[in-house]
Design a protein around this motif. Sequence first.
Motif, PDB file in Angstrom:
ATOM      1  N   ASN A  65     112.464  83.014  38.204  1.00  0.00           N
ATOM      2  CA  ASN A  65     111.728  84.098  37.553  1.00  0.00           C
ATOM      3  C   ASN A  65     112.326  85.449  37.916  1.00  0.00           C
ATOM      4  N   ALA A  66     112.815  85.568  39.149  1.00  0.00           N
ATOM      5  CA  ALA A  66     113.478  86.815  39.555  1.00  0.00           C
ATOM      6  C   ALA A  66     114.729  87.042  38.704  1.00  0.00           C
ATOM      7  N   LEU A  67     115.450  85.959  38.407  1.00  0.00           N
ATOM      8  CA  LEU A  67     116.679  86.075  37.605  1.00  0.00           C
ATOM      9  C   LEU A  67     116.423  86.592  36.197  1.00  0.00           C
ATOM     10  N   THR A  68     115.239  86.291  35.662  1.00  0.00           N
ATOM     11  CA  THR A  68     114.963  86.706  34.274  1.00  0.00           C
ATOM     12  C   THR A  68     114.828  88.225  34.155  1.00  0.00           C
ATOM     13  N   THR A  69     114.651  88.891  35.299  1.00  0.00           N
ATOM     14  CA  THR A  69     114.409  90.350  35.399  1.00  0.00           C
ATOM     15  C   THR A  69     113.014  90.746  34.892  1.00  0.00           C
ATOM     16  N   LEU A  70     112.188  89.773  34.521  1.00  0.00           N
ATOM     17  CA  LEU A  70     110.825  90.095  34.091  1.00  0.00           C
ATOM     18  C   LEU A  70     109.894  90.058  35.310  1.00  0.00           C
ATOM     19  N   PRO A  71     108.756  90.770  35.255  1.00  0.00           N
ATOM     20  CA  PRO A  71     107.880  90.831  36.428  1.00  0.00           C
ATOM     21  C   PRO A  71     107.006  89.588  36.583  1.00  0.00           C
ATOM     22  N   MET A  72     107.595  88.525  37.123  1.00  0.00           N
ATOM     23  CA  MET A  72     106.850  87.270  37.296  1.00  0.00           C
ATOM     24  C   MET A  72     107.151  86.685  38.672  1.00  0.00           C
ATOM     25  N   GLY A  73     106.084  86.313  39.399  1.00  0.00           N
ATOM     26  CA  GLY A  73     106.248  85.601  40.657  1.00  0.00           C
ATOM     27  C   GLY A  73     106.448  84.117  40.379  1.00  0.00           C
ATOM     28  N   GLY A  74     106.348  83.283  41.430  1.00  0.00           N
ATOM     29  CA  GLY A  74     106.621  81.857  41.245  1.00  0.00           C
ATOM     30  C   GLY A  74     105.441  80.983  41.615  1.00  0.00           C
ATOM     31  N   GLY A  75     105.191  79.956  40.822  1.00  0.00           N
ATOM     32  CA  GLY A  75     104.131  78.989  41.119  1.00  0.00           C
ATOM     33  C   GLY A  75     104.384  77.701  40.358  1.00  0.00           C
ATOM     34  N   LYS A  76     103.599  76.686  40.615  1.00  0.00           N
ATOM     35  CA  LYS A  76     103.700  75.420  39.875  1.00  0.00           C
ATOM     36  C   LYS A  76     102.431  74.634  40.142  1.00  0.00           C
ATOM     37  N   GLY A  77     102.079  73.766  39.220  1.00  0.00           N
ATOM     38  CA  GLY A  77     100.878  72.970  39.433  1.00  0.00           C
ATOM     39  C   GLY A  77     100.981  71.657  38.703  1.00  0.00           C
ATOM     40  N   GLY A  78      99.934  70.857  38.802  1.00  0.00           N
ATOM     41  CA  GLY A  78      99.972  69.611  38.061  1.00  0.00           C
ATOM     42  C   GLY A  78      99.021  68.575  38.595  1.00  0.00           C
ATOM     43  N   SER A  79      99.244  67.364  38.082  1.00  0.00           N
ATOM     44  CA  SER A  79      98.384  66.247  38.446  1.00  0.00           C
ATOM     45  C   SER A  79      99.166  64.948  38.321  1.00  0.00           C
ATOM     46  N   ASP A  80      98.709  63.934  39.061  1.00  0.00           N
ATOM     47  CA  ASP A  80      99.334  62.610  38.941  1.00  0.00           C
ATOM     48  C   ASP A  80      98.754  61.833  37.753  1.00  0.00           C
ATOM     49  N   PHE A  81      98.116  62.527  36.862  1.00  0.00           N
ATOM     50  CA  PHE A  81      97.634  61.944  35.598  1.00  0.00           C
ATOM     51  C   PHE A  81      98.789  61.906  34.600  1.00  0.00           C
ATOM     52  N   SER A  82      98.949  60.787  33.889  1.00  0.00           N
ATOM     53  CA  SER A  82      99.983  60.739  32.862  1.00  0.00           C
ATOM     54  C   SER A  82      99.343  60.613  31.478  1.00  0.00           C
ATOM     55  N   PRO A  83      99.661  61.541  30.552  1.00  0.00           N
ATOM     56  CA  PRO A  83      99.083  61.455  29.197  1.00  0.00           C
ATOM     57  C   PRO A  83      99.584  60.230  28.432  1.00  0.00           C
ATOM     58  N   ARG A  84     100.681  59.627  28.909  1.00  0.00           N
ATOM     59  CA  ARG A  84     101.280  58.494  28.197  1.00  0.00           C
ATOM     60  C   ARG A  84     100.282  57.347  28.059  1.00  0.00           C
ATOM     61  N   GLY A  85     100.104  56.891  26.826  1.00  0.00           N
ATOM     62  CA  GLY A  85      99.212  55.754  26.575  1.00  0.00           C
ATOM     63  C   GLY A  85      97.739  56.133  26.517  1.00  0.00           C
ATOM     64  N   LYS A  86      97.440  57.421  26.676  1.00  0.00           N
ATOM     65  CA  LYS A  86      96.033  57.851  26.635  1.00  0.00           C
ATOM     66  C   LYS A  86      95.699  58.325  25.211  1.00  0.00           C
ATOM     67  N   SER A  87      94.439  58.164  24.828  1.00  0.00           N
ATOM     68  CA  SER A  87      94.034  58.652  23.502  1.00  0.00           C
ATOM     69  C   SER A  87      93.908  60.171  23.552  1.00  0.00           C
ATOM     70  N   LYS A  88      93.822  60.761  22.353  1.00  0.00           N
ATOM     71  CA  LYS A  88      93.682  62.215  22.255  1.00  0.00           C
ATOM     72  C   LYS A  88      92.414  62.702  22.974  1.00  0.00           C
ATOM     73  N   THR A  89      91.336  61.942  22.813  1.00  0.00           N
ATOM     74  CA  THR A  89      90.078  62.383  23.452  1.00  0.00           C
ATOM     75  C   THR A  89      90.157  62.232  24.977  1.00  0.00           C
ATOM     76  N   GLU A  90      90.889  61.219  25.440  1.00  0.00           N
ATOM     77  CA  GLU A  90      91.047  61.080  26.899  1.00  0.00           C
ATOM     78  C   GLU A  90      91.853  62.257  27.455  1.00  0.00           C
ATOM     79  N   VAL A  91      92.935  62.608  26.734  1.00  0.00           N
ATOM     80  CA  VAL A  91      93.758  63.752  27.180  1.00  0.00           C
ATOM     81  C   VAL A  91      92.913  65.018  27.191  1.00  0.00           C
ATOM     82  N   MET A  92      92.089  65.187  26.164  1.00  0.00           N
ATOM     83  CA  MET A  92      91.245  66.395  26.100  1.00  0.00           C
ATOM     84  C   MET A  92      90.253  66.411  27.270  1.00  0.00           C
ATOM     85  N   ARG A  93      89.614  65.283  27.537  1.00  0.00           N
ATOM     86  CA  ARG A  93      88.631  65.259  28.630  1.00  0.00           C
ATOM     87  C   ARG A  93      89.314  65.518  29.964  1.00  0.00           C
TER      88      ARG A  93
END
Length: 444
Positions: A113-141
Amino acid sequence: MKVQEVLSDLKRRFPNEPEYLQAVTEVLESIEEVYNEHPEFEKENLIERLCIPDRIFTFRVTWIDDKGKVNVNMGYRIQHSNVIGPYKGGIRFHESVNPSILKFLAFEQTFKNALTTLPMGGGKGGSDFSPRGKSKTEVMRFCQAFMHELWKYIGSETDVPAGDIGVGGREIGYMFGQYKKLQGEFTGVLTGKGLEFGGSLIRPEATGYGNIYFLLEMLKTRGIDIAGKKCLVSGSGNVAQYTCDKLIQLGAIPVTLSDSDGYIYDPDGITREKLDYVMELKNIDRGRIREYAETYGCKYVPGGHVWSESGDIALPSATQNEIDGDDARHLVETGVIAVSEGANMPSTPEAIEVFQKAKILYAPGKAANAGGVATSGLEMTQNSIRLSWSRDEVDSKLKEIMKDIHRQCVKYGAQPDGTIDYVKGANIAGFMKVAKAIMAQGIL
Ligand code: NDP
């Protein structure tokens, strides 16, 4: 700073975090010389303050599937550094997600983000949930349950997540809706949004396009034309798709794509029509890349990696550590001239060494795939000023940013023999900007 001492201390404290240690090792080894030219950095223990994230949130995500079963996943947000802007970085939904992977991604993101020269710090997030094989309503929930926990830690001026593996426009839409409901505010708290509700034109294309813009700059240093070059692309998600799109526009020939089940090799090249098919297969039907081979009658290798094929240019666009030392040796022996990383840290340290020794053009993801987050930064700007820029306007800004990142890599990575060490260049350029901001803001 004695790099080995710092690293052995980090290894002792975080013994179960190999990806994080791998990313930190690469950066520290390449900035050591510059760091030691600034005794004021060492006096304020800048290195540890740079390697350890500001904070890590860990939470349980509980959601109900279509059969009524109650499921539990882990959720995380790593806020690595906000010295040059609000925390910024994607959310990954994949079964492999753990604190080590997210810490490596958040650390890398800070420099990128520093390389882009734009004013942005660094972060990341997520989950061990995989959308693969899940229905649309499951992904939404799931997305709603995830945001139910995350919303208190983010905001348009504090932390602005985006997509990553397993998180595309659909997931961002669901998370944005839930944030808005909980916070009661319509703000640019996520990027990668739909065009109808604050998204930016060119954001879906940005990482793949940006990687090719960076590649073009590298090829220019050796007077090489991209037209007609045979390209190996891995993955078949967002980054891989728009990498192929730009290659086709420029007259290059992408011949491979993959997913976690295997890869396809199409010697006739992936044409515009075939790419449209892939986009529908992956983004709408949520199918597998094997079906491409069935439709177009080409080779499919279950369980294999595209790196066992040969080509002029390699564009890893799937995941971390997908190219190992043997793959790299095979690519070099069969004549690869450039490797430009769409994915984050797709090459192992051994693979990087092979590429650098062979003096081929090699761009680390931190530089080459920064177009995604850069365009997220442009989305934040458009949200702040409540205006939308045209496709051409965003694309030309993206091109300029990628050229500028290349210039920074040349400035800090030029070697006496006339070649450019893009790893060193990107790491030093990103580091110097973050380091100066940390020093200026006092000991916190
Ligand atoms: P997507 O989820 O859209 O696509 C990921 C692709 O990689 C899929 O084809 C997936 O296959 C494959 N893949 C994922 N994990 C693995 C694995 N462990 N082994 C084999 N194949 C795997 O993600 P993106 O295209 O957005 O991201 C790809 C890479 O680019 C990641 O490294 C990401 O961090 C990086 N990146 C993405 C940016 C963005 O703007 N999206 C920005 C900068 C970097 P399957 O469907 O079978 O899981």
